[in-house]
Design an enzyme around this catalytic site. Structure first.
Site, short mmCIF file in Angstrom:
data_model
loop_
_atom_site.label_atom_id
_atom_site.label_comp_id
_atom_site.label_asym_id
_atom_site.label_seq_id
_atom_site.Cartn_x
_atom_site.Cartn_y
_atom_site.Cartn_z
N LEU A 96 0.82 -1.22 0.00
CA LEU A 96 0.00 0.00 0.00
C LEU A 96 0.86 1.27 0.00
O LEU A 96 0.55 2.25 0.67
CB LEU A 96 -0.96 -0.02 1.19
CG LEU A 96 -2.06 -1.09 1.09
CD1 LEU A 96 -2.82 -1.21 2.42
CD2 LEU A 96 -3.04 -0.76 -0.04
N SER A 128 1.37 2.48 -15.98
CA SER A 128 1.93 3.83 -16.10
C SER A 128 0.89 4.91 -15.81
O SER A 128 -0.29 4.74 -16.10
CB SER A 128 2.46 4.06 -17.52
OG SER A 128 2.88 5.42 -17.63
N LYS A 147 6.49 -1.57 -20.98
CA LYS A 147 6.50 -0.49 -19.98
C LYS A 147 7.92 0.10 -19.85
O LYS A 147 8.09 1.32 -19.70
CB LYS A 147 6.01 -1.01 -18.63
CG LYS A 147 6.18 -0.03 -17.46
CD LYS A 147 5.37 1.24 -17.70
CE LYS A 147 5.33 2.23 -16.57
NZ LYS A 147 6.50 2.63 -15.89
N HIS A 196 8.45 2.31 -22.75
CA HIS A 196 7.65 3.51 -22.47
C HIS A 196 8.50 4.48 -21.64
O HIS A 196 8.57 5.68 -21.92
CB HIS A 196 6.37 3.12 -21.72
CG HIS A 196 5.68 4.26 -21.03
ND1 HIS A 196 6.13 4.83 -19.86
CD2 HIS A 196 4.56 4.94 -21.35
CE1 HIS A 196 5.34 5.80 -19.51
NE2 HIS A 196 4.37 5.91 -20.39
N ASN A 197 9.14 3.95 -20.61
CA ASN A 197 9.94 4.82 -19.75
C ASN A 197 11.17 5.37 -20.48
O ASN A 197 11.59 6.50 -20.24
CB ASN A 197 10.36 4.08 -18.48
CG ASN A 197 9.22 4.03 -17.47
OD1 ASN A 197 8.06 4.04 -17.85
ND2 ASN A 197 9.55 3.99 -16.20
N GLU A 226 9.92 8.15 -22.34
CA GLU A 226 9.65 9.20 -21.32
C GLU A 226 10.95 9.97 -21.00
O GLU A 226 10.96 11.21 -20.98
CB GLU A 226 9.10 8.49 -20.08
CG GLU A 226 8.90 9.32 -18.84
CD GLU A 226 8.45 8.43 -17.65
OE1 GLU A 226 7.47 7.69 -17.79
OE2 GLU A 226 9.12 8.47 -16.60
C1 6PG Z 1 5.03 5.92 -15.20
C2 6PG Z 1 6.39 6.39 -14.77
C3 6PG Z 1 6.74 5.69 -13.50
C4 6PG Z 1 7.77 6.41 -12.71
C5 6PG Z 1 9.14 6.02 -12.97
C6 6PG Z 1 10.11 7.15 -13.08
O1 6PG Z 1 4.96 5.46 -16.32
O2 6PG Z 1 4.09 6.06 -14.42
O3 6PG Z 1 7.35 6.11 -15.72
O4 6PG Z 1 7.02 4.37 -13.80
O5 6PG Z 1 7.63 7.75 -12.69
O6 6PG Z 1 9.43 5.25 -11.86
O7 6PG Z 1 11.30 6.60 -13.33
P1 6PG Z 1 12.66 7.22 -12.94
O8 6PG Z 1 12.75 7.28 -11.44
O9 6PG Z 1 13.62 6.22 -13.50
O10 6PG Z 1 12.71 8.56 -13.56
#
Ligand code: 6PG
Length: 463
Positions: free
Chosen positions: A11, A127, A181, A184-185, A188
């Site tokens: 949680l 995400s 995922k 995706h990051n 990002e």
């Molecule tokens: C998401 C984000 C999430 C998170 C990461 C950030 O898709 O919701 O990507 O997974 O913000 O943990 O990653 P860093 O700490 O590596 O920037």
């Protein structure tokens, strides 16, 4: 024996938000957290959702509270805690109870866990940060279709919606969901880095204050760049520090950390020989940002780098449009390459559709990306007609801004890597003939001749 439809362990911020989302969508849920007080606090703050939530204070009580065959979501920190939690849980479960890991797991771990699993297992990438988890994330699942069928209704109910379409789906077997995922990051990271490079030009090139910067990003968010990351950049720039009333950005240290998903993407791309230079540059930029002291010493030694210069805002907007397309193009190519290597059949248009809402890289462009990837299967996004036209229209801006940045001492690693990738990928005859010859010269590695012969040597082989 309880009758909760699903259970959730962990949680923390994301777990609590996901549990509330599940309850809010009408599913009875049992929850457990290693620290009992966290469970109690969660239950105490559940408000109207409380009747749907069964807080439990031991793993045994938790397992007992869930209807059979059980479905249990793990939201514990990625890495060994997931293995520990599975090891503690399995002996209490029946053979057909399903464990769903919704954390940010490394997909190699998910592959291993699935192979070693003594019962059904799904690896699901989620995400959208806390807000997404609470009100509608993007959900990328991997594993067996029969397992997915057992949670599909819940996942679709809690996911973000694009129109009526839920942004949740099974993308492939094994670790495919966590893999997507991860990429995706990676995207990002690259998108955030490009935005921050343009922010640097607005701040140090054009000398704009944060409120003006906010105005620029707000305006851009009303055009082709419309996306969550552009939207929050405007909000971040406008925010004030509560304690001092100063612009928030001015009190934040410029050193960015990472939990590692971007780094995993870069490492994986190297194993696969799949170029994703903008993503790699973004990972490197975070590592460089962390070297605060060295950078300060460098400034003292060489003089400060970024100089003021003038540039049209429209040129910067067009730069980010081209940059964004290149970030996504590299990510999608990486997904194709990995699927080929693992024998997965991940459908790129489906991935693009799942990313349209809920996730951090949601963007107005993703709808067109889904169409382009669907109309041109197997094609690099940058070569699909719609996005090729965008690049043809805007790469001049990217080129000009990268040049101006270089001339005026603004580091722009992601933008320049994106540009170099674009140029390299439209250069039919590059310069690797020189690399081949050098390798042959010093190591007799042989080269491929333009006439098709392989393992040919240069005259030095005669020496
Ligand atoms: C998401 C984000 C999430 C998170 C990461 C950030 O898709 O919701 O990507 O997974 O913000 O943990 O990653 P860093 O700490 O590596 O920037």
């Amino acid at each position: 024996m309880g009758d909760a439809r699903i259970g959730l362990i962990g949680l923390g911020t994301m777990g609590a938000a996901l549990a509330s989302n599940i309850a809010e969508n009408g599913f009875d849920i049992a929850v457990f957290n290693r620290t009992t007080q966290v469970t109690r606090d969660f239950a105490a703050e559940a408000g109207a959702l409380a009747p749907r939530i069964t807080p439990t204070e031991s793993l045994e009580a938790f397992v007992d509270a869930i209807a059979k065959p059980r479905v249990i979501v793990l939201m514990v920190p990625a890495g060994p805690p997931v293995d520990d939690q599975i090891a503690a849980l399995r002996p209490l479960l029946d053979g057909d109870d399903l464990i769903v890991d919704c954390g940010n797991a490394n997909f190699h771990d998910t592959n291993r866990r699935m192979a070693d699993a003594t019962g059904p297992f799904l690896g699901v990438g989620v995400s959208g940060g806390e807000e997404g988890a609470r009100h509608g994330p993007s959900i990328m699942a991997g594993g067996d279709p029969a397992c997915w069928a057992r949670v599909e209704d819940i996942m679709e109910a809690i996911a973000a919606k694009h129109g009526d379409e839920p942004c949740a789906g099974l993308l492939g077997p094994g670790g495919a969901g966590h893999f997507v995922k991860m990429v995706h990051n990676g995207i990002e990271y690259a998108d955030m880095q490009m935005i921050s490079e343009v922010y640097g030009i607005l701040r140090d090139g054009l000398g704009m204050g944060p409120d003006d910067v906010a105005g620029v990003f707000d305006r851009w968010n009303g055009g082709p760049l419309e996306s969550y990351l552009i939207e929050i950049t405007g909000k971040v720039a406008a925010a004030k520090d509560v304690a001092t009333g100063e612009p928030l950005l001015s009190v934040i240290v410029d050193a960015a950390g990472q939990k590692g998903t971007g780094r995993w993407t870069a490492i994986e791309s190297q194993h696969l020989l799949t170029p994703i230079p903008a993503i790699e540059a973004a990972v490197v930029a975070r590592n460089v940002s962390a070297r605060l002291e060295e950078r300060a010493e460098g400034e003292a030694m060489f003089g400060p780098a970024p100089q003021a210069f003038d540039v049209d805002l429209e040129l910067l907007e067009r730069t980010l449009i081209a940059g964004k397309v290149l970030c996504y193009a590299q990510g999608f190519v990486m997904i194709s390459a990995t699927c080929e290597a693992h024998g997965w059949d991940v459908d790129l248009p489906t991935v693009a559709r799942l990313w349209r809402e809920g996730c951090i890289i949601r963007s107005a462009m993703l709808d067109d990306m889904a169409t382009a990837l669907g109309d041109h299967p197997g094609e690099n996004l940058m070569r699909t007609p719609h996005f090729a036209d965008i690049l043809k229209a805007h790469h001049d801006a990217l080129r000009r801004v990268v040049s101006l940045a270089a001339l005026h001492g603004h580091p722009a690693p992601a933008l320049s890597s994106g540009l170099a990738y674009f140029d390299a990928m439209r250069t039919a005859r590059g310069t690797a003939n020189m690399i081949q010859a050098q390798r042959d010269f010093f190591g007799l590695h042989g080269f491929v001749h333009v006439d098709g012969r392989t393992d040919v040597h240069g005259p030095w082989a005669e020496d």
